[in-house]
Motif scaffolding. Sequence first.
Motif: not given
Length: 399
Positions: A234-235, A238
Amino acid sequence: MSEKVWIAGGGVICGIGLNLQECLQSFKDMRPGMGAMQYLSSVHRNTFPVAEVKADNDTLADIARMPEHISRTALLSLIAAREAWQSSGLDDISNYRVGFVSGNTVGGMDKTEDFFESFLKDPRGGRLREVVHHECGSITELVADMLGIRHHVSTISTACSSGANALMYGARLIRNNIVDVVIAGGTDALTRFTLNGFNTLMILDQQPCRPFDDTRTGLNLGEGAGYVILVSDSLAARLQPWCRFSGFANANDAHHQTASSPDGTGNYLAMKGALDMSGLQPQQIGYINLHGTGTQNNDLSEGIAINRLFAPYFPPMSSTKSFTGHTLGASGGIEAVFSAFALKEGILYPNARFEHQMKELPFAPVTQFSTGHELQHVMSNSFGFGGNCSSLVFSVASH
């Protein structure tokens, strides 16, 4: 346990550069880091070449923004870890659940040796501040405090596979949702104890080492630190990650306290396990960063295992220890950074001083630095004392 783990950045300090870009320039210029000892005081100063970091402790302390009396092991660690974080695109470290997993084998022994030199002359001599960070875990905790890491701190000490095993443990922390980010790798400084120990084993070369060369006679010790930034799936969405940490495995053949098994059993099992986890076939690996110490036993064992697993297809491969020396607990971390960056940039690193094909093996390492390769998967090997063998696989960054 299904979440992917990504490499978001990396940092290195070693005998060929104070940061990753300096290291890359040394590879391009064919400038290995071996030379006569400048900073380590030893009776073997003019006997064994070493790959020291080209800076004294005062200079390193200025770069690290730490007191100069701190162990060189910790100074190297902090410098590389900070570079890794800055390269990742992440902001303030306090905004994340961060772990620090660091391998080392000497702890603060460099300062302990200084203490005992004074203490043995006079029992009232020596500064106690030079022994309080003697053990391996103390170095990790000291650097974690300087980085502001509170969520998870662990030390790995499995000889020459320490740095690689730190990446494996860090990946498990992320997969189990214990942290979101891990700074993982290793650090080690040169010490007299280490140099004398390897001399006792009679595996140090009095000339610059020649990994995988038929005339090889031993290794050169080095020092440094290397860390990658592991991030959750998820990180990573970004960021612009370097690559995916797609596979890893650790195996132990327990053949001998310091020697690899002659048939390379542990080496084979580690590489095979890493491939299995990544779901790859051997022919999909585009480059192998060899363990490649330059000793008779290690190179032959690794070569036999590679032949068993990869024949008849042998990817380009090389030992970057021909430039950095053997940095022990740091080597798995340093070479993980080199390997991940090679994948990102399409780089093949040269194997310095290779001239003579090993008669037992059907392949040879690459000897020139080159770019522009469309690599999809890269393997990095780290094989330690006691048969502790680890292999890592990095794959192109595609969600």
